[in-house]
Design a protein around this motif. Structure first.
Motif, PDB file in Angstrom:
ATOM      1  N   GLN A   1      26.520  -6.103 -28.717  1.00 49.83           N
ATOM      2  CA  GLN A   1      25.991  -5.248 -27.657  1.00 49.83           C
ATOM      3  C   GLN A   1      26.771  -3.941 -27.525  1.00 49.83           C
ATOM      4  O   GLN A   1      26.184  -2.876 -27.326  1.00 49.83           O
ATOM      5  CB  GLN A   1      25.972  -6.014 -26.332  1.00 49.83           C
TER       6      GLN A   1
ATOM      7  N   PRO B   1      19.996   0.704 -22.642  1.00 50.14           N
ATOM      8  CA  PRO B   1      18.546   0.483 -22.633  1.00 50.14           C
ATOM      9  C   PRO B   1      18.007   0.688 -21.226  1.00 50.14           C
ATOM     10  O   PRO B   1      18.767   0.837 -20.263  1.00 50.14           O
ATOM     11  CB  PRO B   1      18.430  -0.983 -23.052  1.00 50.14           C
TER      12      PRO B   1
ATOM     13  N   THR C   1      14.868  -4.873 -19.702  1.00 51.60           N
ATOM     14  CA  THR C   1      15.799  -5.854 -20.263  1.00 51.60           C
ATOM     15  C   THR C   1      15.401  -7.234 -19.750  1.00 51.60           C
ATOM     16  O   THR C   1      15.185  -7.409 -18.556  1.00 51.60           O
ATOM     17  CB  THR C   1      17.244  -5.518 -19.846  1.00 51.60           C
TER      18      THR C   1
ATOM     19  N   TRP D   1      16.782  -5.941 -25.293  1.00 53.45           N
ATOM     20  CA  TRP D   1      16.975  -4.593 -24.746  1.00 53.45           C
ATOM     21  C   TRP D   1      15.889  -3.709 -25.329  1.00 53.45           C
ATOM     22  O   TRP D   1      15.496  -3.860 -26.490  1.00 53.45           O
ATOM     23  CB  TRP D   1      18.325  -4.033 -25.155  1.00 53.45           C
TER      24      TRP D   1
ATOM     25  N   TRP E   1      14.103   0.451 -25.486  1.00 51.78           N
ATOM     26  CA  TRP E   1      14.153   1.895 -25.277  1.00 51.78           C
ATOM     27  C   TRP E   1      12.781   2.487 -25.587  1.00 51.78           C
ATOM     28  O   TRP E   1      12.073   1.993 -26.458  1.00 51.78           O
ATOM     29  CB  TRP E   1      15.150   2.562 -26.235  1.00 51.78           C
TER      30      TRP E   1
ATOM     31  N   ASP F   1      13.023  -2.329 -29.682  1.00 53.56           N
ATOM     32  CA  ASP F   1      13.677  -3.483 -29.089  1.00 53.56           C
ATOM     33  C   ASP F   1      14.797  -3.983 -29.984  1.00 53.56           C
ATOM     34  O   ASP F   1      14.642  -4.019 -31.207  1.00 53.56           O
ATOM     35  CB  ASP F   1      12.680  -4.634 -28.894  1.00 53.56           C
TER      36      ASP F   1
END
Length: 189
Positions: A116, A126, A131, A142, A144, A157
């Motif tokens: 992470q 993110p 999430t 996570w 974006w 993801d």
């Protein structure tokens, strides 16, 4: 002239001038915000950490390496499809600012190796609202929003093994939308 003697045309003309002034002010504010959005105008080798913060605001995350170099993260989501990383020399001079939500950065992720912290440093934080933890698979996802290579909004993801914290896999998909496919997006400078 008495209040009841003002013509409707005069009122409409005055309202139009007021609206035009407000639209000009709004346009100037938006342009100023766009300049700060991605750090436009900040010159590598010249701009300092303080200059970048003055233009782009406080970073969401920052990392300092053992040699004194610095990295600042500027996520512009969830609505904006960009996260900018500003990199600095040990003496605090700007090296570069780059949008990291791009396929070239996603391709650097190695399942089974990256954790992470590595993903945060590569892509920035993110969207917290996207999430999610999947208990049945012991998996953390996570997500974006980004602008894909075809200038369409998309989602990226990263799926982590929640026990080890290592990346299991990644995936991308078009931005959910109505008819006509995912919406187009603009490219950052």
């Amino acid at each position: 002239m008495a209040l009841n003697e003002i013509s409707p045309e005069a009122v409409a003309g005055n309202a139009g001038r007021i609206a035009t002034r407000w639209l000009c002010i709004l346009a100037l504010l938006l342009l100023a915000g766009c300049a700060a959005y991605g750090g436009r105008g900040l010159q590598p080798g010249v701009a300092t950490v303080d200059d970048v913060i003055a233009v782009m605001g406080e970073p969401a995350l920052h990392w300092q390496d053992a040699d004194g170099s610095l990295q600042l993260a500027y996520p512009r989501g969830p609505a904006g499809p960009h996260t900018f990383m500003a990199h600095f020399t040990p003496d605090g001079r700007l090296i570069r600012i780059e949008n990291v939500l791009q396929m070239s950065h996603f391709a650097r992720i190695v399942p089974g190796r990256d954790d992470q912290e590595a993903i945060l440093r590569l892509l920035g934080p993110p969207n917290p609202a996207w999430t999610i933890y999947f208990a049945a698979r012991d998996e953390l996802a996570w997500e974006w929003r980004f602008c894909d290579d075809w200038s369409r909004l998309a989602r990226f993801d990263v799926l982590f093994d929640a026990t080890s914290g290592l990346v299991r896999s990644t995936m991308q998909r078009p931005e959910p939308s109505g008819r006509g496919g995912p919406p187009y997006c603009g490219r950052s400078p």
